[in-house]
Design an enzyme around this catalytic site. Sequence first.
Site, PDB file in Angstrom:
ATOM      1  N   ALA A 176       6.102 -11.896   2.058  1.00 30.76           N
ATOM      2  CA  ALA A 176       5.955 -13.257   2.580  1.00 30.76           C
ATOM      3  C   ALA A 176       5.528 -14.228   1.483  1.00 30.76           C
ATOM      4  CB  ALA A 176       4.958 -13.272   3.732  1.00 30.76           C
ATOM      5  N   ASP A 177       4.645 -13.773   0.587  1.00 27.40           N
ATOM      6  CA  ASP A 177       4.244 -14.629  -0.530  1.00 27.40           C
ATOM      7  C   ASP A 177       5.434 -14.963  -1.418  1.00 27.40           C
ATOM      8  OD1 ASP A 177       1.304 -15.187  -0.625  1.00 27.40           O
ATOM      9  OD2 ASP A 177       1.198 -13.030  -0.393  1.00 27.40           O
ATOM     10  N   SER A 178       6.279 -13.969  -1.681  1.00 28.23           N
ATOM     11  CA  SER A 178       7.431 -14.197  -2.551  1.00 28.23           C
ATOM     12  C   SER A 178       8.420 -15.160  -1.916  1.00 28.23           C
ATOM     13  CB  SER A 178       8.124 -12.867  -2.862  1.00 28.23           C
ATOM     14  OG  SER A 178       7.238 -11.975  -3.488  1.00 28.23           O
ATOM     15  N   ALA A 181       6.969 -18.548  -2.161  1.00 28.12           N
ATOM     16  CA  ALA A 181       7.067 -19.064  -3.524  1.00 28.12           C
ATOM     17  C   ALA A 181       8.446 -19.665  -3.777  1.00 28.12           C
ATOM     18  CB  ALA A 181       6.786 -17.949  -4.525  1.00 28.12           C
TER      19      ALA A 181
END
Length: 404
Positions: A176-178, A181
């Site tokens: 989810a962070d990627s 980003a």
Amino acid sequence: MTPPSSAPNGAPPLSGLRVLDLATLFAGPMCATMLGDYGAEVVKVEHPTRPDPSRGHGPAKDGVGLWWKVLGRNKRTITLDLSTPGGRDTLLRLAATADVVVENFRPGTLERWGLGWEELSAANPRLVLARITGFGQFGPYSHRPGFGTLAEAMSGFAAATGQPEGPPTLPPFGLADSVAALATAYAVMTALAARGVTGRGQVVDMAIIEPILAVLGPQALWYDQLGYVQPRTGNRSRNNAPRNIYRTADGGWVAVSTSAQSVAERVMHLVGRPELVDEPWFATGSGRADHADELDGAVGGWIARQSCADAIAAFEKAEAAIAPVYDIRDVYADPQYQALGTITEVPDPELGTLRMQNVLFRLSETPGSIRWAGRPHGADTDAVLAEIGMSPADIAALRTEGAL
């Protein structure tokens, strides 16, 4: 000292863009890394005694965190305590010279320090402020701490991932962070394009729970129109079959996809079951998905009698889609990845030559590059502050205050 440059000839596409990376773990810093890979000057701002925790995440070599070497690439590093008066004033001076600020503090934190949008935009009306939080800047959950894991759970990703008889499954990396980003880098470039028309910057409000939901496909529409909730199907798909992971005779694994009807037909001819193509249900992906047991039996049984190399060769000859299941060792050895330069070498004064993932995409005229790997905590503080007109005495005073 400014790190040495090994950029290709010609100015990279984001040359002249200045980014202040105030964020930690992981979406914000990764967004800034993506901008830096294509020529933006990224200044990583870390707390003097509490650096970005990614420096300590995962394996280290000789006491140097390896994840940081990737996440911190193409960034100059300075220390600054934004909660101190000197830190606040210095950040405003830096923001006056910047195009983008990326931050992921909880909503209200920058405002509490006198560094909210009102103050930042007053210092630089052309500034784009990218604010990345778990749940966004408003709403009933906005005050909560948020990480990618929570987004993977709340978006429906975990509920749809895993074996039918097993529990919801989280990814073993920052998915989810990627995704957030990537979305934030896109949002920043969109805001900069708008600035070219209006002359004004603006705020990007990125909630990590949203981008991963956006890439999950039509689940929201399926539920709205049909009341349908996608179940866990393991490696199968509810949209087509055969689609699965199959074991080969020599102990390998291969993935097969038949999203296109013509490919599905070629696969059944290849594995010796052409009669299945004539079944009425075979004519649609959903029909084939309803008969996945029979199709998996046919394909899996055939693949189980082949070596991995032979199965791939036969599928390629039949113009059917197949790929081996790799771990990172296989990625390093694969000739296609080698041809693309997907893994590249980066010189590093701390650890010697490093190999890591290359920039995201290739541009024919203005390519990106990795000019250096993640640098030590605060390595460029004096140089960056001198560039905005601060004297050695000014910098020493900030250190005395505890702002650096």
